[in-house]
Scaffold this motif. Sequence first.
Motif, PDB file in Angstrom:
ATOM      1  N   LEU A  56       1.390  -3.752  -3.652  1.00  0.00           N
ATOM      2  CA  LEU A  56       0.197  -3.009  -3.294  1.00  0.00           C
ATOM      3  C   LEU A  56       0.248  -1.546  -3.742  1.00  0.00           C
ATOM      4  O   LEU A  56      -0.792  -0.947  -3.993  1.00  0.00           O
ATOM      5  CB  LEU A  56      -0.042  -3.100  -1.784  1.00  0.00           C
ATOM      6  CG  LEU A  56      -0.374  -4.506  -1.275  1.00  0.00           C
ATOM      7  CD1 LEU A  56      -0.485  -4.490   0.239  1.00  0.00           C
ATOM      8  CD2 LEU A  56      -1.646  -5.026  -1.918  1.00  0.00           C
ATOM      9  N   ARG A  57       1.422  -0.994  -3.846  1.00  0.00           N
ATOM     10  CA  ARG A  57       1.572   0.381  -4.364  1.00  0.00           C
ATOM     11  C   ARG A  57       1.424   0.435  -5.876  1.00  0.00           C
ATOM     12  O   ARG A  57       0.812   1.325  -6.432  1.00  0.00           O
ATOM     13  CB  ARG A  57       2.966   0.928  -4.007  1.00  0.00           C
ATOM     14  CG  ARG A  57       3.069   1.738  -2.791  1.00  0.00           C
ATOM     15  CD  ARG A  57       4.424   2.468  -2.703  1.00  0.00           C
ATOM     16  NE  ARG A  57       5.555   1.780  -3.290  1.00  0.00           N
ATOM     17  CZ  ARG A  57       6.338   0.900  -2.668  1.00  0.00           C
ATOM     18  NH1 ARG A  57       6.108   0.572  -1.423  1.00  0.00           N
ATOM     19  NH2 ARG A  57       7.354   0.352  -3.293  1.00  0.00           N
ATOM     20  N   THR A  58       2.047  -0.534  -6.549  1.00  0.00           N
ATOM     21  CA  THR A  58       2.126  -0.520  -7.997  1.00  0.00           C
ATOM     22  C   THR A  58       0.803  -0.862  -8.661  1.00  0.00           C
ATOM     23  O   THR A  58       0.396  -0.217  -9.625  1.00  0.00           O
ATOM     24  CB  THR A  58       3.213  -1.501  -8.476  1.00  0.00           C
ATOM     25  OG1 THR A  58       4.445  -1.122  -7.883  1.00  0.00           O
ATOM     26  CG2 THR A  58       3.343  -1.466  -9.983  1.00  0.00           C
ATOM     27  N   CYS A  59       0.120  -1.866  -8.175  1.00  0.00           N
ATOM     28  CA  CYS A  59      -1.104  -2.340  -8.837  1.00  0.00           C
ATOM     29  C   CYS A  59      -2.204  -1.280  -8.929  1.00  0.00           C
ATOM     30  O   CYS A  59      -2.766  -1.105 -10.010  1.00  0.00           O
ATOM     31  CB  CYS A  59      -1.610  -3.605  -8.177  1.00  0.00           C
ATOM     32  SG  CYS A  59      -0.516  -4.994  -8.562  1.00  0.00           S
ATOM     33  N   PRO A  60      -2.521  -0.565  -7.865  1.00  0.00           N
ATOM     34  CA  PRO A  60      -3.555   0.468  -8.029  1.00  0.00           C
ATOM     35  C   PRO A  60      -3.148   1.574  -8.996  1.00  0.00           C
ATOM     36  O   PRO A  60      -3.985   2.105  -9.719  1.00  0.00           O
ATOM     37  CB  PRO A  60      -3.739   1.039  -6.615  1.00  0.00           C
ATOM     38  CG  PRO A  60      -3.240  -0.008  -5.716  1.00  0.00           C
ATOM     39  CD  PRO A  60      -2.146  -0.721  -6.471  1.00  0.00           C
TER      40      PRO A  60
END
Length: 65
Positions: A56-60
């Motif tokens: 969830l941190r990496t994708c955005p």
Amino acid sequence: MEGHLAGFGGEFEREGDVTPEEARERAVLLLSRMVGAMAPARAVRHVEPELSDEILRTCPAHALD
């Protein structure tokens, strides 16, 4: 969905030199990536919460790459 796509597309048009068609394409891609990230994050949430958080941190951060 259309509301999100219109909002994202409008932002893309305001930010840069893109046609409405290009802005719409980018909006579809962004929304698809955002929604797509949720499936693996939810799948591992209870067994590997750190991995879920990483997804969830990496994708955005890379959604517009």
